[in-house]
Design a protein around this motif. Structure first.
Motif, PDB file in Angstrom:
ATOM      1  N   UNK A  28       0.821  -1.147  -0.125  1.00 31.69           N
ATOM      2  CA  UNK A  28       0.104   0.037   0.078  1.00 31.69           C
ATOM      3  C   UNK A  28       0.952   1.289  -0.170  1.00 31.69           C
ATOM      4  N   UNK A  29       1.781   1.364   0.900  1.00 32.94           N
ATOM      5  CA  UNK A  29       2.695   2.478   0.885  1.00 32.94           C
ATOM      6  C   UNK A  29       3.396   2.752  -0.482  1.00 32.94           C
ATOM      7  N   UNK A  30       3.985   1.712  -0.957  1.00 33.72           N
ATOM      8  CA  UNK A  30       4.823   1.709  -2.409  1.00 33.72           C
ATOM      9  C   UNK A  30       3.670   2.205  -3.568  1.00 33.72           C
ATOM     10  N   UNK A  31       2.526   1.569  -3.455  1.00 32.72           N
ATOM     11  CA  UNK A  31       1.525   2.211  -4.458  1.00 32.72           C
ATOM     12  C   UNK A  31       1.185   3.672  -4.047  1.00 32.72           C
ATOM     13  N   UNK A  32       1.003   4.132  -2.917  1.00 36.11           N
ATOM     14  CA  UNK A  32       0.795   5.436  -2.790  1.00 36.11           C
ATOM     15  C   UNK A  32       1.970   6.196  -3.142  1.00 36.11           C
ATOM     16  N   UNK A  33       3.270   6.063  -2.849  1.00 32.32           N
ATOM     17  CA  UNK A  33       4.269   6.739  -3.401  1.00 32.32           C
ATOM     18  C   UNK A  33       4.449   6.693  -5.028  1.00 32.32           C
ATOM     19  N   UNK A  34       3.957   5.521  -5.593  1.00 35.23           N
ATOM     20  CA  UNK A  34       4.291   5.489  -6.887  1.00 35.23           C
ATOM     21  C   UNK A  34       3.060   6.341  -7.501  1.00 35.23           C
ATOM     22  N   UNK A  35       1.973   6.411  -6.978  1.00 35.18           N
ATOM     23  CA  UNK A  35       0.653   7.100  -7.475  1.00 35.18           C
ATOM     24  C   UNK A  35       1.009   8.780  -7.485  1.00 35.18           C
ATOM     25  N   UNK A  36       1.643   9.095  -6.521  1.00 35.38           N
ATOM     26  CA  UNK A  36       1.841  10.423  -6.164  1.00 35.38           C
ATOM     27  C   UNK A  36       2.881  10.897  -7.197  1.00 35.38           C
ATOM     28  N   UNK A  37       3.829   9.982  -7.425  1.00 32.96           N
ATOM     29  CA  UNK A  37       4.907  10.303  -8.515  1.00 32.96           C
ATOM     30  C   UNK A  37       4.639  10.668  -9.721  1.00 32.96           C
ATOM     31  N   UNK A  38       3.328   9.945 -10.196  1.00 34.74           N
ATOM     32  CA  UNK A  38       2.826  10.032 -11.475  1.00 34.74           C
ATOM     33  C   UNK A  38       3.725   9.501 -12.667  1.00 34.74           C
ATOM     34  N   UNK A  39       4.665   8.520 -12.406  1.00 33.85           N
ATOM     35  CA  UNK A  39       5.680   8.000 -13.372  1.00 33.85           C
ATOM     36  C   UNK A  39       4.647   6.633 -14.166  1.00 33.85           C
ATOM     37  N   UNK A  40       5.296   6.532 -15.282  1.00 39.01           N
ATOM     38  CA  UNK A  40       4.642   5.609 -16.280  1.00 39.01           C
ATOM     39  C   UNK A  40       5.169   4.076 -16.018  1.00 39.01           C
ATOM     40  N   UNK A  41       6.264   4.097 -15.264  1.00 39.92           N
ATOM     41  CA  UNK A  41       6.793   2.825 -15.288  1.00 39.92           C
ATOM     42  C   UNK A  41       6.363   2.182 -13.856  1.00 39.92           C
ATOM     43  N   UNK A  42       6.484   0.735 -13.805  1.00 36.11           N
ATOM     44  CA  UNK A  42       6.084   0.066 -12.768  1.00 36.11           C
ATOM     45  C   UNK A  42       7.319   0.380 -11.304  1.00 36.11           C
ATOM     46  N   UNK A  43       8.240   0.677 -11.618  1.00 35.40           N
ATOM     47  CA  UNK A  43       9.104   1.179 -10.492  1.00 35.40           C
ATOM     48  C   UNK A  43       9.541   2.594 -10.391  1.00 35.40           C
TER      49      UNK A  43
END
Length: 492
Positions: free
Chosen positions: A90-105
């Motif tokens: 959940x935390x990683x998905x939240x950081x990923x969504x906040x960054x708005x990057x197109x890759x999975x990492x």
């Protein structure tokens, strides 16, 4: 003379005068970002060294294990939160969504930026809203389902109980369901803002332990080297985050009403006077500040004072075991009828931060509360002058009451302590418990008062009379009327 601002072609440039007297125009270089966010070109660099070192270690591990120039979700979960995978994802998905990057990492620079941004939040209500967003089910993080809230509560409970080894609770599912049902009222989805505001009103510190754990991992994991938190030995030692229950002589006493899951939930709701010890007045300002920032505070020990199943359900038994305790107390009341399921019997908690006393007036300070535990968890009322106890003053209502409106109290127990009204609905009292939330001195003083009262009663029970006093004593004439004229033969 001095600084001046030059504006042209829609741009703003600020010219400053250095010591040499020449005017040099300074412009901020643009930030270029790739689709993965792996390379952010900026002249500013990370000043938060723990996050910088952690990002470098995670990037090296991802490069070695998954051949990715960034930080993957698998590495994030395996090396930082191996014992709590749900929280890691959940935390990683939240950081990923906040960054708005197109890759999975996440790129190294993006991870540092998002982690620092997450740790920089100081407002408790904003922190709570961020964790509700983490457990939302849509990508926009704008709505959350009952299942999402249930998962959030379960992760918070497991983290709180990880410091209490070997402690389990059979009522945790009912406790969590009470919170979810009270919040959603049968709806399938609710907005994140509504749920976070509801939690803030009813259990505002529900994510405090979780957030403290995340901060600890992100800021100290680099100290373990490239193994981070993946090894059992390097796992953080969690101190208990809920009040400690003192076990009575009867082992079944504490199993009547107060479960450990309710203790965890109440610790997130009640004011600190019920759960934390006072600051040591002998500590100076620096020591008190260090203690507060480190989070090393002593938790309260909740002591059982009264149980209706063990001590008897009566007003005089309640007064004997509760009066004289100079500290906060919690009264747990369960009503029962023949139509409802046993696991959903209405259960209320009356919270008093002051010593109980008999009066014909309502009393209590700002920390007084009335909380419904089952079937729906919610704070019913809080504030001053909520409490009422009267068993001897004639002309006024008899029994125990709690509520802001004296004409319609939230909880009303009759003078026999056998029946109770919850919001105007009558029930039989199934069980009634009282727990003291003060320090050890409060309980010791109460026991000393009880010992003194017992000694005084013994003195009054044994009365020594001389022969001359007995000859004129009224009891002598009563005995003679009953046929015992020679009751005292000491004269012969």
């Amino acid at each position: 003379m001095g600084n001046h601002v030059v504006r042209s072609a829609g741009t703003t440039k600020k010219a400053t005068g250095p010591k040499s007297g020449s005017s040099v125009a300074q412009t901020k270089p643009p930030i270029s970002r790739s689709s993965s966010g792996a390379d952010i070109q900026n002249t500013s660099h990370t000043q938060f060294l723990p996050i910088d070192r952690l990002a470098k270690i995670l990037t090296e591990i991802s490069q070695k294990e998954e051949a990715v120039n960034g930080i993957t979700q698998f590495v994030f979960q395996k090396y930082l939160f191996p014992h709590h995978p749900e929280l890691a994802d959940r935390l990683f998905s939240h950081l990923h969504a906040s960054s708005k990057v197109t890759t999975t990492y996440l790129g190294q620079s993006v991870f540092k930026h998002q982690a620092e941004k997450f740790l920089a939040i100081m407002n408790d209500q904003t922190v709570l809203e961020n964790y509700v967003k983490m457990f939302s089910e849509n990508k926009e993080e704008s709505e959350i389902t009952p299942d999402g809230l249930r998962k959030l509560l379960m992760v918070s409970y497991r983290l709180a109980m990880s410091g209490n080894r070997g402690v389990s609770c059979t009522q945790i599912l009912n406790t969590v369901s009470a919170v979810v049902n009270a919040c959603f009222h049968g709806k399938d989805t609710l907005s994140v803002s509504f749920v976070s505001n509801w939690l803030w009103q009813n259990c505002q510190r529900i994510v405090h332990g979780m957030h403290k754990y995340v901060i600890h991992i992100l800021t100290t994991a680099y100290r373990s080297g490239k193994s981070l938190m993946s090894s059992e030995q390097s796992g953080p030692h969690l101190v208990p985050s809920t009040p400690v229950l003192d076990q009575p002589d009867n082992a079944t006493f504490s199993e009547t009403l107060l479960s450990i899951s309710h203790v965890w939930l109440l610790a997130a709701t009640l004011p600190y006077c019920y759960t934390k010890t006072e600051e040591d007045p002998h500590k100076d300002g620096i020591q008190a500040l260090i203690t507060k920032m480190s989070g090393t505070v002593c938790l309260r020990h909740w002591t059982p004072l009264y149980n209706s199943d063990q001590h008897g359900a009566a007003a005089n038994r309640f007064l004997h075991h509760v009066l004289g305790y100079k500290g906060p107390t919690l009264i747990f009341i369960r009503g029962v009828n023949d139509t409802e399921d046993r696991n959903h019997y209405p259960t209320y908690c009356i919270c008093s931060a002051a010593e109980w006393r008999e009066s014909h007036l309502y009393w209590g300070n700002e920390d007084s509360m009335v909380i419904e535990l089952l079937p729906n968890y919610r704070v019913v009322q809080k504030g001053s002058k909520l409490l009422y106890l009267n068993t001897s003053i004639r002309g006024y209502p008899q029994g125990l009451r709690a509520g802001a409106d004296p004409r319609s109290p939230c909880v009303a127990i009759d003078q026999s302590f056998h029946e109770v009204n919850f919001a105007g609905v009558p029930y039989r009292i199934s069980s009634l418990e009282v727990w003291g939330c003060g320090d050890s001195k409060s309980r010791e003083r109460q026991l000393e008062i009880k010992k003194w009262q017992v000694k005084e009663a013994e003195k009054q029970r044994v009365v020594k009379l001389s022969t001359s006093e007995w000859l004129d004593h009224p009891d002598r004439y009563l005995l003679e009327l009953a046929g015992r004229p020679s009751y005292n033969n000491s004269s012969s």
